[in-house]
Design a protein around this motif. Structure first.
Motif, PDB file in Angstrom:
ATOM      1  N   ASP A 195       0.813  -1.217   0.000  1.00 55.83           N
ATOM      2  CA  ASP A 195       0.000   0.000   0.000  1.00 55.83           C
ATOM      3  C   ASP A 195       0.845   1.266   0.000  1.00 55.83           C
ATOM      4  N   ASP A 196       1.806   1.327   0.930  1.00 55.90           N
ATOM      5  CA  ASP A 196       2.513   2.602   1.076  1.00 55.90           C
ATOM      6  C   ASP A 196       3.466   2.835  -0.096  1.00 55.90           C
ATOM      7  N   TYR A 197       4.141   1.781  -0.526  1.00 51.93           N
ATOM      8  CA  TYR A 197       5.142   1.956  -1.583  1.00 51.93           C
ATOM      9  C   TYR A 197       4.469   2.296  -2.908  1.00 51.93           C
ATOM     10  N   LEU A 198       3.393   1.573  -3.214  1.00 47.36           N
ATOM     11  CA  LEU A 198       2.741   1.817  -4.506  1.00 47.36           C
ATOM     12  C   LEU A 198       2.083   3.190  -4.544  1.00 47.36           C
ATOM     13  N   TYR A 199       1.676   3.704  -3.382  1.00 44.91           N
ATOM     14  CA  TYR A 199       1.197   5.100  -3.375  1.00 44.91           C
ATOM     15  C   TYR A 199       2.326   6.030  -3.812  1.00 44.91           C
ATOM     16  N   SER A 200       3.519   5.849  -3.225  1.00 45.78           N
ATOM     17  CA  SER A 200       4.626   6.761  -3.564  1.00 45.78           C
ATOM     18  C   SER A 200       5.000   6.614  -5.039  1.00 45.78           C
ATOM     19  N   VAL A 201       4.889   5.402  -5.549  1.00 45.46           N
ATOM     20  CA  VAL A 201       5.226   5.149  -6.958  1.00 45.46           C
ATOM     21  C   VAL A 201       4.208   5.826  -7.899  1.00 45.46           C
ATOM     22  N   ARG A 202       2.918   5.641  -7.616  1.00 42.71           N
ATOM     23  CA  ARG A 202       1.889   6.248  -8.487  1.00 42.71           C
ATOM     24  C   ARG A 202       1.999   7.767  -8.476  1.00 42.71           C
ATOM     25  N   SER A 204       4.599   9.530  -7.751  1.00 44.33           N
ATOM     26  CA  SER A 204       5.852   9.938  -8.401  1.00 44.33           C
ATOM     27  C   SER A 204       5.714   9.905  -9.920  1.00 44.33           C
ATOM     28  N   ALA A 205       5.060   8.858 -10.432  1.00 39.14           N
ATOM     29  CA  ALA A 205       4.868   8.741 -11.878  1.00 39.14           C
ATOM     30  C   ALA A 205       4.076   9.952 -12.392  1.00 39.14           C
ATOM     31  N   ASP A 206       3.115  10.370 -11.577  1.00 36.97           N
ATOM     32  CA  ASP A 206       2.288  11.510 -11.927  1.00 36.97           C
ATOM     33  C   ASP A 206       3.117  12.801 -11.929  1.00 36.97           C
ATOM     34  N   ILE A 207       3.888  13.005 -10.865  1.00 35.76           N
ATOM     35  CA  ILE A 207       4.713  14.216 -10.738  1.00 35.76           C
ATOM     36  C   ILE A 207       5.721  14.293 -11.891  1.00 35.76           C
ATOM     37  N   SER A 229      11.689   3.437  -7.456  1.00 32.67           N
ATOM     38  CA  SER A 229      10.386   4.023  -7.099  1.00 32.67           C
ATOM     39  C   SER A 229      10.216   5.504  -7.326  1.00 32.67           C
ATOM     40  N   SER A 230      11.233   6.196  -7.816  1.00 31.62           N
ATOM     41  CA  SER A 230      11.099   7.661  -7.867  1.00 31.62           C
ATOM     42  C   SER A 230      11.182   8.239  -9.272  1.00 31.62           C
ATOM     43  N   PRO A 231      10.298   8.003 -10.195  1.00 34.63           N
ATOM     44  CA  PRO A 231       9.267   6.962 -10.191  1.00 34.63           C
ATOM     45  C   PRO A 231       9.857   5.614 -10.547  1.00 34.63           C
ATOM     46  N   GLY A 232      11.053   5.645 -11.155  1.00 36.16           N
ATOM     47  CA  GLY A 232      11.812   4.418 -11.347  1.00 36.16           C
ATOM     48  C   GLY A 232      11.125   3.363 -12.186  1.00 36.16           C
ATOM     49  N   VAL A 233      11.662   2.169 -12.071  1.00 35.80           N
ATOM     50  CA  VAL A 233      11.182   1.086 -12.937  1.00 35.80           C
ATOM     51  C   VAL A 233       9.755   0.664 -12.574  1.00 35.80           C
ATOM     52  N   PRO A 348       7.948  17.773  -0.878  1.00 35.94           N
ATOM     53  CA  PRO A 348       7.442  16.405  -0.716  1.00 35.94           C
ATOM     54  C   PRO A 348       6.391  16.013  -1.745  1.00 35.94           C
ATOM     55  N   ILE A 349       6.263  14.711  -1.925  1.00 35.17           N
ATOM     56  CA  ILE A 349       5.263  14.132  -2.820  1.00 35.17           C
ATOM     57  C   ILE A 349       3.851  14.470  -2.366  1.00 35.17           C
ATOM     58  N   SER A 350       3.589  14.252  -1.073  1.00 34.50           N
ATOM     59  CA  SER A 350       2.199  14.171  -0.610  1.00 34.50           C
ATOM     60  C   SER A 350       1.801  15.347   0.258  1.00 34.50           C
ATOM     61  N   PRO A 351       0.529  15.800   0.122  1.00 32.33           N
ATOM     62  CA  PRO A 351       0.024  16.818   1.056  1.00 32.33           C
ATOM     63  C   PRO A 351       0.060  16.300   2.495  1.00 32.33           C
ATOM     64  N   ASP A 352       0.088  14.983   2.676  1.00 31.65           N
ATOM     65  CA  ASP A 352       0.125  14.419   4.020  1.00 31.65           C
ATOM     66  C   ASP A 352       1.528  14.028   4.485  1.00 31.65           C
TER      67      ASP A 352
END
Ligand code: J2J
Length: 529
Positions: A195-202, A204-207, A229-233, A348-352
């Motif tokens: 959950d947490d990693y794929l959130y950062s990946v999605r 990041s892909a967007d950013i 993961s940033s957004p990486g492979v 940072p990536i996230s508002p949270d």
């Protein structure tokens, strides 16, 4: 793990969506099965093939006895097999432990033992080193080899015809163990959930603006958190884009790959950016870099003059990335003005993502003032894996991670990295825990005491110096002797000190600790003299 109220909030806000790595690949194989996922030299693997091969490998690993929750140390170079192995393990719910190709007996032995790994997956020979020799330190773990297996289990032999597999993992469970740069005697392991990693990946892909037309070139080791993961492979796979693997990071390998594969985005550490810039600037006939849209630079502080050259020399945009395998990742954004892109390490990536900048007594400092960076958020861990005692120091009682970085906050929440409070050397993006190297050196008979510190370096940013107090009656140890000794102990080459200085005694601080600051300035003074 996160307290229930935080987990509930991260779900409510749509960060944690209940997706596993296996779900991601299954969805991609269904929607984009015919598209190429991974390019490794002459080999192209489509999304459908990757999914099929990962499932067949999962069946073979299951037959071998790998079960949900088991740990498997994975040490592979940038090769297509890496993806098949990790997605097979993700499907089973077994946890990859991400070792780097540079790791040797000291690190691999520790990972296998500490995680009680059931298997160790590695390659045959890479960069002149026979990785099969590491089987000797794998303990109870079964050694599995990609390529020529010698006396061990061949990875190729494990691809079964598809068969029923047991239920996979839940999205809130730990998916893998990533390595910490560390500052203590033994490397710490970072438990990241699906959950947490794929959130950062999605996010990041967007950013980073990834689309199915993006082509991501993996230059740094694929298992490093930045490349992953940033957004990486993984970000590229999420976006149904194409991953191209570079076996080596030198300009002679990478520049033609960018041209031929029409690479749009890649990620490097500052010394590599520097090297590529010098290579391209010195070429009478410029390589075709017209496809390249974004060069991401992170892992260590990028010097302003290098940042300023990226656009003019490579003809692409620069993005600074300040991240950590423990979680928090900051990016400059694609529409930020040059001033921000060149002089800050992003936001940072996230508002949270909660960012606190505090003084030595954990009191918040004003914006613009340098302080310790603490952070908490939807993809930042709340504790290292099986490290209760260390966690009491590395996290505040209310769950903030003490990054050990010294930063200041600029308007808009952009962070500028000003230094480091942790005993770590950042050697061109490769992290070295001073205490880990010190503990190895202390076992040498001629070493009475030792302090390992960073010294500035124009190319790598920092190199490593070991200050040694020799044992009475023993000849003072020299650089070649200590380097040879550490190599023999099986320490990764990047951790081996670049310099040795022998002293009669160490300068001591008011609290009775060795003063690393005084050692650094003494070295700077002697070098100047
Ligand atoms: C200064 N220091 C930096 C930067 C990391 C993306 C990018 C990098 C990493 C990474 C990562 C820095 N300027 N731009 O995991 O997903 C130093 C800090 C930080 C430590 C983390 C990612 N970018 N650093 O480098 O776990 O000291 O992750 O705390 O290897 O690298 O190292 P690591």
């Amino acid at each position: 793990m996160w307290p229930d109220d935080y987990a509930a909030r991260y779900r409510e806000r749509g960060y944690w969506i209940g997706q596993t790595f296996d779900d991601l690949l299954r969805e991609r194989a269904a929607s984009d099965g015919h598209r190429v996922a991974v390019v490794d030299g002459n080999r192209e693997v489509t999304y459908a093939q990757l999914r099929d091969r990962a499932l067949r490998l999962a069946a073979g690993l299951h037959k071998l006895g790998v079960r949900r929750g088991d740990r498997v140390v994975v040490q592979l170079p940038n090769a297509a097999e890496y993806f098949e192995v990790i997605f097979a393990l993700f499907r089973l719910g077994a946890l990859p432990v991400f070792a780097l190709p540079a790791h040797r007996a000291a690190e691999i032995g520790y990972f296998c033992e500490h995680t009680e790994a059931v298997a160790f997956v590695t390659t045959d020979v890479h960069e002149g080193f026979d990785h099969r020799t590491l089987a000797a330190v794998a303990g109870k773990a079964t050694t599995i080899v990609a390529g020529d297996p010698g006396a061990f289990v061949g990875l190729d032999s494990l691809y079964c015809t598809s068969q029923e597999l047991p239920a996979g993992p839940q999205p809130h469970e730990v998916a893998f163990l990533q390595l910490s740069g560390g500052s203590t005697g033994l490397p710490k392991l970072i438990p990241r959930t699906h959950d947490d990693y794929l959130y950062s990946v999605r996010a990041s892909a967007d950013i980073c603006g990834l689309t199915p037309d993006s082509v991501y070139l993996a230059v740094l080791p694929v298992a490093h958190n930045f490349t992953m993961s940033s957004p990486g492979v993984i970000g590229a796979l999420h976006a149904a884009a194409r991953v191209v693997l570079a076996r080596r990071p030198d300009p002679a390998t990478v520049l033609p790959l960018i041209a031929v594969e029409r690479v749009t985005i890649t990620a490097v550490v500052p010394p590599l950016a520097h090297l590529w810039l010098d290579a391209v600037a010195g070429m009478p006939q410029k390589p075709d870099l017209s496809s390249l849209q974004l060069l991401q630079v992170g892992g260590a502080k990028l010097a302003d003059p290098v940042a300023a050259r990226v656009g003019p020399v490579l003809g692409c945009q620069l993005q600074q990335v300040f991240g950590m395998a423990e979680g928090l990742v900051n990016y400059t954004r694609l529409d930020d003005p040059d001033e921000i892109v060149q002089h800050t390490q992003g936001r940072p990536i996230s508002p949270d993502d909660e960012v606190l900048i505090v003084d030595d007594h954990d009191q918040p400092v004003d914006d613009g003032t340098v302080g310790h960076l603490l952070t908490r958020g939807p993809y930042t861990i709340r504790g290292y894996w099986r490290a209760e005692e260390h966690n009491r120091e590395a996290f505040t009682p209310d769950g903030f991670y003490r990054t050990g970085d010294l930063v200041r906050r600029e308007p808009g929440g952009y962070l500028v990295v000003e230094g480091r409070a942790k005993d770590q050397i950042n050697r061109g993006g490769e992290k070295i825990a001073a205490e880990e190297v010190e503990n190895h050196l202390l076992t040498h008979p001629a070493v009475h005491d030792v302090a390992v510190v960073a010294v500035p370096d124009p190319y790598l940013g920092e190199r490593t110096c070991a200050f040694v107090v020799a044992r009475a009656g023993e000849p003072a140890p020299t650089l070649p002797v200590l380097r040879g000794y550490l190599r023999e102990r099986g320490l990764a080459a990047y951790k081996i000190p670049d310099k040795v200085r022998v002293l009669d005694a160490f300068p001591i601080t008011g609290v009775g600790k060795v003063s690393r600051r005084e050692l650094r300035s003494a070295l700077a003074a002697t070098e100047k003299g």
